[in-house]
Motif scaffolding. Sequence first.
Motif: not given
Ligand code: SF4
Length: 338
Positions: A129-130, A228, A168, A199, A1, A53, A123, A125-127
Amino acid sequence: MNKTAPIIPRYPDAEHVPAWRRALAEAVTRPAELLALLTLPEEPTAASAADRFGLRVPRGFIARMRPGDRRDPLLLQVLPDAVECQAVAGYLHDPLGEAAAMAAPGLLHKYHGRALLTLTGACGIHCRYCFRRHYPYAEANPSGQHWAQALAYLAADPSLHEIILSGGDPLSLPDERLATLVDDLAAIPQLRRLRIHSRLPVVLPERITDELLDWLTESRLRPVLVVHANHPHEIDADVRQGLRRITAAGVPVLNQSVLLRGINDAADSLCALSETLFEAGVLPYYLHQLDRVEGAAHFAVDDARARALIREIRSRLPGYLVPRLVREQAGEPAKTPL
Ligand code: SF4
Ligand SMILES: *Cc1c(COP(=O)(O)O)cnc(C)c1O
């Protein structure tokens, strides 16, 4: 992302926009709004981290957070934090060496028998830790002009039995589009399995539509879905119902989690996560040690503590509810068990 990732395309005809796409479009993207919804004070520093981000979180996921709790395990996964901007030695842009494993634009072939397509940078959602937060999706999107190139690569390798749709989040694409892509893949005779990594069934259960179940179950390819979730609070009644619909359609559903400091690095949380997922018909698959991506160092749990946690979980749960603790290491033939 990353910031240049494609945004969710809008439908020209508003009447035919599926509910899940409307919910995606209405996700919260301003830190100030997220904090206000949770009755938390503003944090001016969140905005600068969001600059690198962006924040993105569906409203239904926010509803599962505890108002007034700045340490809420769901909030911590999504709220930009100034510590992300500090450089930490050993935390890199591309910690998994994915650029080197790219067989065609957006097609990663690292492991025997299976290859992974990063279909989109979008995505739900934006995690924070991605590990793909810096991934060059704009250049590496195989489902557009590079699709023929990806298909040709897959068709030319008789050892490939499984194709993984990842991102993504591949389920952020419309069902008609996914149905077409899957048809193209099913025409490659040596492919047997279709794996989806997403996710969205957890963060936006509205995504489980009849159309999705149709293309997933009507293909010649045997489907498997890997969702996830990191914390039991992510699984509410709607999520449980959506997951049960998928398993009822005959699709095995597995879960992968990332071990995250201050979020799920406690045996109680991880045991409750496995139990909660099983209630919804989902088995644990991997518990990932954090990939060392720039901006995520504050989530790291050291290996000794991670091993101790897994020992504790193993002493409390049946074997089939214990996820495999792994780390991904560039150049290895599989995820490395710890
Ligand atoms: S962990 Fe998965 S859902 Fe979360 S931002 Fe990254 S790719 Fe997207
Ligand atoms: C993680 C990953 C896979 C899947 O690995 P499994 O151990 O089969 O789950 C496949 N390809 C790539 C590039 C991966 O990163």
